[in-house]
Design a protein around this motif. Structure first.
Motif, PDB file in Angstrom:
ATOM      1  N   ALA A   4       1.042  -1.381  -0.170  1.00  0.00           N
ATOM      2  CA  ALA A   4       0.084  -0.033   0.011  1.00  0.00           C
ATOM      3  C   ALA A   4       1.019   1.365   0.040  1.00  0.00           C
ATOM      4  N   ARG A   5       1.988   1.201   0.663  1.00  0.00           N
ATOM      5  CA  ARG A   5       2.610   2.457   0.735  1.00  0.00           C
ATOM      6  C   ARG A   5       3.534   2.536  -0.615  1.00  0.00           C
ATOM      7  N   ARG A   6       3.988   1.569  -1.065  1.00  0.00           N
ATOM      8  CA  ARG A   6       4.519   1.463  -2.615  1.00  0.00           C
ATOM      9  C   ARG A   6       3.624   2.249  -3.409  1.00  0.00           C
ATOM     10  N   ALA A   7       2.256   1.869  -3.370  1.00  0.00           N
ATOM     11  CA  ALA A   7       1.330   2.462  -4.429  1.00  0.00           C
ATOM     12  C   ALA A   7       1.204   3.841  -4.018  1.00  0.00           C
ATOM     13  N   ASP A   8       1.122   4.254  -2.800  1.00  0.00           N
ATOM     14  CA  ASP A   8       1.167   5.695  -2.070  1.00  0.00           C
ATOM     15  C   ASP A   8       2.506   6.510  -2.950  1.00  0.00           C
ATOM     16  N   VAL A   9       3.551   6.108  -2.904  1.00  0.00           N
ATOM     17  CA  VAL A   9       4.527   6.550  -3.329  1.00  0.00           C
ATOM     18  C   VAL A   9       4.403   6.727  -4.895  1.00  0.00           C
ATOM     19  N   ILE A  10       4.196   5.759  -5.469  1.00  0.00           N
ATOM     20  CA  ILE A  10       4.252   5.996  -6.859  1.00  0.00           C
ATOM     21  C   ILE A  10       3.195   6.879  -7.470  1.00  0.00           C
ATOM     22  N   HIS A  11       1.982   6.814  -6.689  1.00  0.00           N
ATOM     23  CA  HIS A  11       1.076   7.893  -6.740  1.00  0.00           C
ATOM     24  C   HIS A  11       1.573   9.114  -6.509  1.00  0.00           C
ATOM     25  N   SER A  12       2.261   9.535  -5.639  1.00  0.00           N
ATOM     26  CA  SER A  12       2.800  10.833  -4.915  1.00  0.00           C
ATOM     27  C   SER A  12       3.681  11.361  -6.231  1.00  0.00           C
ATOM     28  N   VAL A  13       4.552  10.578  -6.362  1.00  0.00           N
ATOM     29  CA  VAL A  13       5.686  10.894  -7.601  1.00  0.00           C
ATOM     30  C   VAL A  13       4.921  11.199  -8.811  1.00  0.00           C
ATOM     31  N   GLN A  14       3.930  10.481  -9.253  1.00  0.00           N
ATOM     32  CA  GLN A  14       3.420  10.773 -10.490  1.00  0.00           C
ATOM     33  C   GLN A  14       2.577  12.095 -10.460  1.00  0.00           C
ATOM     34  N   GLN A  15       1.961  12.499  -9.216  1.00  0.00           N
ATOM     35  CA  GLN A  15       1.314  13.621  -8.983  1.00  0.00           C
ATOM     36  C   GLN A  15       2.177  14.910  -9.159  1.00  0.00           C
ATOM     37  N   ALA A  16       3.394  14.397  -8.483  1.00  0.00           N
ATOM     38  CA  ALA A  16       4.437  15.549  -8.430  1.00  0.00           C
ATOM     39  C   ALA A  16       4.755  15.954  -9.955  1.00  0.00           C
ATOM     40  N   ALA A  17       5.251  14.865 -10.701  1.00  0.00           N
ATOM     41  CA  ALA A  17       5.372  14.870 -11.977  1.00  0.00           C
ATOM     42  C   ALA A  17       4.570  15.616 -13.077  1.00  0.00           C
ATOM     43  N   SER A  18       3.344  15.359 -12.738  1.00  0.00           N
ATOM     44  CA  SER A  18       2.127  15.826 -13.504  1.00  0.00           C
ATOM     45  C   SER A  18       1.815  17.315 -12.938  1.00  0.00           C
ATOM     46  N   GLY A  19       2.344  17.840 -12.020  1.00  0.00           N
ATOM     47  CA  GLY A  19       2.081  19.434 -11.253  1.00  0.00           C
ATOM     48  C   GLY A  19       0.925  19.352 -10.524  1.00  0.00           C
ATOM     49  N   GLU A  20       0.486  18.216  -9.885  1.00  0.00           N
ATOM     50  CA  GLU A  20      -0.519  18.250  -9.110  1.00  0.00           C
ATOM     51  C   GLU A  20      -0.443  18.376  -7.402  1.00  0.00           C
ATOM     52  N   THR A  21       1.010  18.120  -7.188  1.00  0.00           N
ATOM     53  CA  THR A  21       1.237  18.416  -5.846  1.00  0.00           C
ATOM     54  C   THR A  21       2.687  19.492  -5.743  1.00  0.00           C
ATOM     55  N   GLY A  22       3.104  19.720  -4.715  1.00  0.00           N
ATOM     56  CA  GLY A  22       4.471  20.499  -4.574  1.00  0.00           C
ATOM     57  C   GLY A  22       4.195  22.037  -4.453  1.00  0.00           C
ATOM     58  N   THR A  23       5.265  22.693  -4.825  1.00  0.00           N
ATOM     59  CA  THR A  23       5.056  24.157  -4.453  1.00  0.00           C
ATOM     60  C   THR A  23       5.180  25.123  -5.857  1.00  0.00           C
ATOM     61  N   LEU A  24       4.272  25.970  -5.977  1.00  0.00           N
ATOM     62  CA  LEU A  24       4.406  27.035  -7.127  1.00  0.00           C
ATOM     63  C   LEU A  24       4.704  28.164  -6.458  1.00  0.00           C
ATOM     64  N   ARG A  25       5.657  28.822  -7.173  1.00  0.00           N
ATOM     65  CA  ARG A  25       6.117  30.201  -6.667  1.00  0.00           C
ATOM     66  C   ARG A  25       5.869  31.221  -8.032  1.00  0.00           C
ATOM     67  N   VAL A  26       5.049  32.214  -7.524  1.00  0.00           N
ATOM     68  CA  VAL A  26       4.402  33.009  -8.508  1.00  0.00           C
ATOM     69  C   VAL A  26       4.809  34.469  -8.293  1.00  0.00           C
ATOM     70  N   GLY A  27       5.234  35.144  -9.268  1.00  0.00           N
ATOM     71  CA  GLY A  27       5.801  36.529  -8.929  1.00  0.00           C
ATOM     72  C   GLY A  27       4.346  37.370  -9.741  1.00  0.00           C
ATOM     73  N   PHE A  28       4.403  38.558  -9.168  1.00  0.00           N
ATOM     74  CA  PHE A  28       3.536  39.365  -9.908  1.00  0.00           C
ATOM     75  C   PHE A  28       3.781  40.738  -9.588  1.00  0.00           C
ATOM     76  N   ALA A  29       3.468  41.713 -10.471  1.00  0.00           N
ATOM     77  CA  ALA A  29       3.777  43.291 -10.148  1.00  0.00           C
ATOM     78  C   ALA A  29       2.371  43.827  -9.551  1.00  0.00           C
ATOM     79  N   ALA A  30       2.174  44.702  -8.700  1.00  0.00           N
ATOM     80  CA  ALA A  30       1.259  45.345  -7.865  1.00  0.00           C
ATOM     81  C   ALA A  30       0.050  45.475  -8.941  1.00  0.00           C
ATOM     82  N   SER A  31       0.380  46.209 -10.099  1.00  0.00           N
ATOM     83  CA  SER A  31      -0.422  46.385 -10.918  1.00  0.00           C
ATOM     84  C   SER A  31      -1.150  45.115 -11.512  1.00  0.00           C
ATOM     85  N   SER A  32      -0.692  43.999 -11.513  1.00  0.00           N
ATOM     86  CA  SER A  32      -1.176  42.968 -12.287  1.00  0.00           C
ATOM     87  C   SER A  32      -2.402  42.183 -11.319  1.00  0.00           C
ATOM     88  N   ALA A  33      -2.562  42.837 -10.262  1.00  0.00           N
ATOM     89  CA  ALA A  33      -3.633  42.352  -9.117  1.00  0.00           C
ATOM     90  C   ALA A  33      -4.980  42.787  -9.917  1.00  0.00           C
TER      91      ALA A  33
END
Length: 301
Positions: free
Chosen positions: A73-102
């Motif tokens: 079960a843990r192996r399946a969870d790890v595989i799913h977690s890695v696949q989600q990270a690779a597809s951009g469904e988990t992790g951290t996204l750092r977004v920059g923006f100028a004040a006027s873009s808000a």
């Protein structure tokens, strides 16, 4: 001990019959039985008792069955977690923006992203001192929404939105009664603008439009955030020229009027490193275009 061996063992431990377990896995029975014998040999224990009539788990086999299920079960969870990270469904996204873009745009994009990708942690950075181009190249940021013109080596820049400029002025100002205000008529008016370093493209565009209308803007006050800018306008400290989408974030004491003689357009762009953003950034990019498109404010070519 391999995961495949554990899968075979769980099958026979649950079926308590080698023939049914082999059929469940899709193997012939002889090699299936050999794998179980090999597992017992590697562990140095007997996992199953076998007679001509029945198969039963030993104490060691019962213990392994519980642990094997947890490991698989843990192996399946790890595989799913890695696949989600690779597809951009988990992790951290750092977004920059100028004040006027808000202005009316970023909140919608962020809401869409959080709704569709709730497991991705969004980090938004609108720091005045941040060099967005350098931060994208260095990996400090993954993607940014900023005002054009913006060019930087090593980055892809796409137009997200093009919109007209409007004049923001106090509701009690005499020009507030006009339906349209000529840009050239503002030569003697005080202005409130962003500091150039916080939004150089927007600042230069507003300044060049004023110069084209025959005057240099009399900038009496500067403020790094839009709430501060409109707060000063509401207080009567000056007027400001802003993208039309800024009307979405406005106090009651400020009114907006179309400008005549203002040929420029405010452009919002999305920028990211290389030629294609990382998976999570790609999702953000797609949703940014989607948000603009569905709001009816398509980027014009």
């Amino acid at each position: 001990m391999e995961f495949r061996q554990l899968q075979l063992f769980v099958a026979v431990a649950e079926e308590l019959h080698f023939g049914r377990a082999a059929a469940r896995i899709g193997m012939a029975q002889p090699p299936f039985s050999q794998q179980i014998r090999r597992l017992e040999s590697e562990l140095g224990v007997e996992l199953l008792t076998r007679t001509s009539r029945r198969v039963a788990l030993t104490a060691a086999g019962s213990r392994l069955l519980e642990d094997a299920r947890a490991l698989l079960a843990r192996r399946a969870d790890v595989i799913h977690s890695v696949q989600q990270a690779a597809s951009g469904e988990t992790g951290t996204l750092r977004v920059g923006f100028a004040a006027s873009s808000a202005f009316g745009v970023l909140p919608d994009i962020v809401l869409r992203f959080r709704t569709r990708f709730p497991k991705v942690k969004l980090e938004l950075d609108d720091s005045e001192t941040l060099d967005v181009g350098a931060a994208l190249v260095s990996g400090e940021l993954d993607i940014a929404i900023i005002r054009a013109p913006f060019r930087h080596e090593g980055l892809t820049v796409e137009r997200l939105l093009q919109e007209r400029f409007v004049l923001a002025l106090p509701a009690r100002h005499p020009r507030a009664r006009q339906q349209v205000v000529a840009l050239s008529s503002l030569a003697n008016e005080p202005f409130v603008l962003f500091p150039r370093h916080s939004a150089p493209g927007l600042h230069d565009l507003v300044t060049s439009m004023c110069l084209g209308a025959g005057f240099s803007p009399n900038i009496l006050q500067e403020a790094s955030s839009w709430p501060s800018v409109v707060g000063m306008v509401e207080a009567g400290l000056g007027l400001t020229i802003a993208p039309a989408s800024s009307q979405a974030l406005c106090p009651k004491g400020v009114v907006f009027r179309p400008l005549s003689g203002a040929p420029g357009h405010a452009e919002l762009v999305v920028a990211f490193p290389g030629t294609r953003p990382a998976p999570a950034a790609q999702h953000f990019r797609v949703l940014a275009h989607e948000a603009v498109s569905r709001s009816g404010r398509r980027a014009s070519d």
